[in-house]
Write a protein that holds these residues in place. Structure first.
Motif, PDB file in Angstrom:
ATOM      1  N   GLU A 293       0.791  -1.228   0.000  1.00 27.25           N
ATOM      2  CA  GLU A 293       0.000   0.000   0.000  1.00 27.25           C
ATOM      3  C   GLU A 293       0.827   1.282   0.000  1.00 27.25           C
ATOM      4  OE1 GLU A 293      -3.119  -0.049   2.885  1.00 27.25           O
ATOM      5  OE2 GLU A 293      -3.720  -2.107   2.421  1.00 27.25           O
ATOM      6  N   LEU A 294       2.038   1.225   0.524  1.00 33.83           N
ATOM      7  CA  LEU A 294       2.890   2.417   0.518  1.00 33.83           C
ATOM      8  C   LEU A 294       3.878   2.405  -0.640  1.00 33.83           C
ATOM      9  CD1 LEU A 294       3.798   2.827   4.315  1.00 33.83           C
ATOM     10  CD2 LEU A 294       1.991   3.976   3.017  1.00 33.83           C
ATOM     11  N   GLY A 295       4.011   1.253  -1.295  1.00 37.01           N
ATOM     12  CA  GLY A 295       5.006   1.147  -2.358  1.00 37.01           C
ATOM     13  C   GLY A 295       6.417   1.215  -1.832  1.00 37.01           C
ATOM     14  N   TRP A 296       6.587   0.796  -0.587  1.00 33.70           N
ATOM     15  CA  TRP A 296       7.893   0.871   0.087  1.00 33.70           C
ATOM     16  C   TRP A 296       8.565  -0.488   0.083  1.00 33.70           C
ATOM     17  CZ3 TRP A 296       8.837  -1.655   4.935  1.00 33.70           C
ATOM     18  CH2 TRP A 296      10.095  -1.378   5.495  1.00 33.70           C
ATOM     19  N   HIS A 297       9.855  -0.487  -0.214  1.00 37.42           N
ATOM     20  CA  HIS A 297      10.642  -1.719  -0.157  1.00 37.42           C
ATOM     21  C   HIS A 297      11.979  -1.379   0.512  1.00 37.42           C
ATOM     22  CE1 HIS A 297       7.926  -4.042  -2.750  1.00 37.42           C
ATOM     23  NE2 HIS A 297       7.711  -2.879  -3.340  1.00 37.42           N
ATOM     24  N   PRO A 298      12.301  -2.035   1.619  1.00 38.25           N
ATOM     25  CA  PRO A 298      13.520  -1.663   2.336  1.00 38.25           C
ATOM     26  C   PRO A 298      14.779  -1.889   1.502  1.00 38.25           C
ATOM     27  CG  PRO A 298      12.604  -3.717   3.196  1.00 38.25           C
ATOM     28  CD  PRO A 298      11.590  -3.161   2.259  1.00 38.25           C
ATOM     29  N   ALA A 299      15.665  -0.922   1.523  1.00 30.18           N
ATOM     30  CA  ALA A 299      16.956  -1.073   0.840  1.00 30.18           C
ATOM     31  C   ALA A 299      17.815  -2.126   1.527  1.00 30.18           C
ATOM     32  CB  ALA A 299      17.688   0.268   0.809  1.00 30.18           C
ATOM     33  N   HIS A 300      17.533  -2.355   2.820  1.00 35.02           N
ATOM     34  CA  HIS A 300      18.204  -3.404   3.590  1.00 35.02           C
ATOM     35  C   HIS A 300      17.137  -4.450   3.911  1.00 35.02           C
ATOM     36  CE1 HIS A 300      20.173   0.481   4.358  1.00 35.02           C
ATOM     37  NE2 HIS A 300      21.318  -0.195   4.372  1.00 35.02           N
ATOM     38  N   PRO A 301      16.862  -5.381   2.982  1.00 31.30           N
ATOM     39  CA  PRO A 301      15.759  -6.313   3.176  1.00 31.30           C
ATOM     40  C   PRO A 301      15.965  -7.296   4.324  1.00 31.30           C
ATOM     41  CG  PRO A 301      16.993  -6.871   1.197  1.00 31.30           C
ATOM     42  CD  PRO A 301      17.502  -5.553   1.666  1.00 31.30           C
ATOM     43  N   THR A 302      17.206  -7.448   4.762  1.00 29.47           N
ATOM     44  CA  THR A 302      17.476  -8.317   5.894  1.00 29.47           C
ATOM     45  C   THR A 302      18.550  -7.719   6.782  1.00 29.47           C
ATOM     46  OG1 THR A 302      18.397 -10.467   6.591  1.00 29.47           O
ATOM     47  CG2 THR A 302      19.015  -9.679   4.402  1.00 29.47           C
ATOM     48  N   TRP A 303      18.393  -7.889   8.070  1.00 29.36           N
ATOM     49  CA  TRP A 303      19.397  -7.457   9.036  1.00 29.36           C
ATOM     50  C   TRP A 303      20.739  -8.129   8.780  1.00 29.36           C
ATOM     51  CZ3 TRP A 303      21.144 -11.688  11.653  1.00 29.36           C
ATOM     52  CH2 TRP A 303      20.319 -12.814  11.638  1.00 29.36           C
ATOM     53  N   ARG A 304      20.720  -9.308   8.161  1.00 27.62           N
ATOM     54  CA  ARG A 304      21.967 -10.026   7.900  1.00 27.62           C
ATOM     55  C   ARG A 304      22.877  -9.216   6.987  1.00 27.62           C
ATOM     56  NH1 ARG A 304      20.108 -15.502   9.264  1.00 27.62           N
ATOM     57  NH2 ARG A 304      17.837 -15.432   9.170  1.00 27.62           N
ATOM     58  N   GLN A 305      22.268  -8.537   6.024  1.00 32.15           N
ATOM     59  CA  GLN A 305      23.015  -7.675   5.127  1.00 32.15           C
ATOM     60  C   GLN A 305      23.212  -6.287   5.732  1.00 32.15           C
ATOM     61  OE1 GLN A 305      20.790  -5.402   2.765  1.00 32.15           O
ATOM     62  NE2 GLN A 305      22.593  -4.310   2.039  1.00 32.15           N
ATOM     63  N   GLY A 306      22.143  -5.737   6.310  1.00 30.23           N
ATOM     64  CA  GLY A 306      22.218  -4.373   6.824  1.00 30.23           C
ATOM     65  C   GLY A 306      23.205  -4.209   7.958  1.00 30.23           C
ATOM     66  N   LEU A 307      23.192  -5.134   8.910  1.00 31.41           N
ATOM     67  CA  LEU A 307      24.137  -5.059  10.020  1.00 31.41           C
ATOM     68  C   LEU A 307      25.555  -5.316   9.551  1.00 31.41           C
ATOM     69  CD1 LEU A 307      22.081  -6.814  12.826  1.00 31.41           C
ATOM     70  CD2 LEU A 307      22.971  -4.484  12.911  1.00 31.41           C
ATOM     71  N   GLN A 308      25.716  -6.196   8.570  1.00 27.30           N
ATOM     72  CA  GLN A 308      27.046  -6.496   8.057  1.00 27.30           C
ATOM     73  C   GLN A 308      27.686  -5.262   7.452  1.00 27.30           C
ATOM     74  OE1 GLN A 308      28.516  -9.909   8.026  1.00 27.30           O
ATOM     75  NE2 GLN A 308      30.256  -8.545   7.868  1.00 27.30           N
ATOM     76  N   VAL A 309      26.939  -4.565   6.587  1.00 19.15           N
ATOM     77  CA  VAL A 309      27.525  -3.406   5.910  1.00 19.15           C
ATOM     78  C   VAL A 309      27.690  -2.229   6.843  1.00 19.15           C
ATOM     79  CG1 VAL A 309      26.626  -4.120   3.669  1.00 19.15           C
ATOM     80  CG2 VAL A 309      25.298  -2.530   5.072  1.00 19.15           C
ATOM     81  N   SER A 310      27.004  -2.247   7.996  1.00 15.02           N
ATOM     82  CA  SER A 310      27.124  -1.119   8.917  1.00 15.02           C
ATOM     83  C   SER A 310      28.341  -1.224   9.826  1.00 15.02           C
ATOM     84  CB  SER A 310      25.852  -0.985   9.767  1.00 15.02           C
ATOM     85  OG  SER A 310      25.752  -2.052  10.708  1.00 15.02           O
ATOM     86  N   GLN A 311      29.014  -2.373   9.804  1.00 20.65           N
ATOM     87  CA  GLN A 311      30.171  -2.542  10.658  1.00 20.65           C
ATOM     88  C   GLN A 311      31.382  -1.794  10.078  1.00 20.65           C
ATOM     89  OE1 GLN A 311      29.583  -3.910  13.567  1.00 20.65           O
ATOM     90  NE2 GLN A 311      27.554  -4.074  12.664  1.00 20.65           N
TER      91      GLN A 311
END
Length: 313
Positions: A293-311
């Motif tokens: 309904e919002l047309g939103w899709h997270p750029a970090h679809p999983t914490w596995r990727q998002g937390l990794q790249v944030s280190q």
């Protein structure tokens, strides 16, 4: 559109305000004091001063900004002591009750057409049934005592916003934040506890967590400001996961040893009843409605990727 953001200089506000400005909106930042003016201006917003707990000040600030949309991001969450969960959330509970009521009263007087408010989809859903909940599932009807006031404040906020027939009330149930300025960021106390093996898996570690990168949450909020319809939206990533899965994986990302495991009764002594609930009974959330309904899709679809790249590298 003219958009007033209450809570504009917090972790979410720092991500949200520049995105609203970049999208072409005229943004006003409701701040508590003169000392916050420079920070609000640096984000690209016009500062207006008001204490959210002072109704007259809030009404004056809203009159000054004359917004079409108000975004309520008021919180006061610092260190969370799970043994005294209710103390950790006391100031935020007040903002979610009194602050919400003050903002809504001012919004009604000013004819605000859309009201978007921060809620919590990470720690609040009923602890019965399946592991992942959607927006139609109830919040916890029998919370442990330390979490009762937090959930009651969330319920007050949601009922007030959704029940305001004179505006388009939108509630965003954010998952557990990670990323810049959050409690799960490089160098944070929580990460250091994991590194030092002071963050154990309690019991079976079956509590399911839904995460969201703070930048993705901000993008979803912009989408709600521009496209949202009245209702509730879970703002979480695509990958709800039990503690027994995400905590060891995060420890490995941090170069730490595998977390210790302790039985529930030890966890209760160390982290209180709320800590045990977070570790063993929590339910995750589905983002299907927000995507649809919002047309939103997270750029970090999983914490596995998002937390990794944030280190730090």
């Amino acid at each position: 559109m003219r958009v007033l953001v209450a809570g504009a200089t917090g972790a979410m506000g720092k991500q949200l305000v520049p995105r609203l400005v970049d999208a072409g909106h005229e943004v006003f930042a409701m701040i508590r004091s003169e000392s916050d003016k420079a920070r609000a201006s640096q984000l690209g917003a016009v500062p207006v001063i008001a204490d959210a707990l002072d109704r007259a000040q809030v009404e004056a600030a809203v009159r000054q900004a004359a917004p079409e949309v108000i975004v309520h991001q008021l919180t006061a969450i610092g260190h969370i002591d799970t043994r005294h969960f209710e103390r950790s959330f006391a100031a935020t509970d007040r903002l979610r009750i009194e602050g919400t009521d003050n903002l809504l009263a001012a919004a009604r007087a000013a004819g605000v057409r859309r009201f978007v408010a921060q809620s919590n989809g990470a720690f609040t859903y009923t602890r019965t049934g399946g592991p992942v909940k959607n927006e139609q599932d109830p919040l916890d009807r029998s919370p442990v005592s330390q979490m009762a006031s937090m959930i009651a404040a969330i319920e007050h906020l949601e009922k007030a916003v959704l029940g305001a027939a004179w505006t388009e009330g939108i509630v965003l149930r954010y998952g557990a934040f990670y990323g810049p300025g959050t409690s799960m960021a490089p160098g944070s106390e929580q990460f250091e506890m994991i590194r030092k093996r002071k963050f154990p898996v309690v019991g079976d570690g079956g509590g399911v967590w839904s995460f969201v990168h703070i930048a993705d949450a901000a993008e979803a909020t912009v989408a709600a400001v521009e496209n949202g319809d009245r209702g509730v939206y879970n703002i979480v990533d695509d990958d709800p996961a039990p503690v027994a899965e995400w905590l060891p994986e995060l420890a490995a990302m941090l170069g730490a040893k595998k977390p210790m495991r302790v039985p529930r009764f030890i966890g209760r002594l160390a982290a209180g009843q709320a800590g045990v609930v977070l570790m063993t009974e929590l339910r995750g959330a589905s983002n299907a409605k927000a995507k649809r309904e919002l047309g939103w899709h997270p750029a970090h679809p999983t914490w596995r990727q998002g937390l990794q790249v944030s280190q730090p590298r």
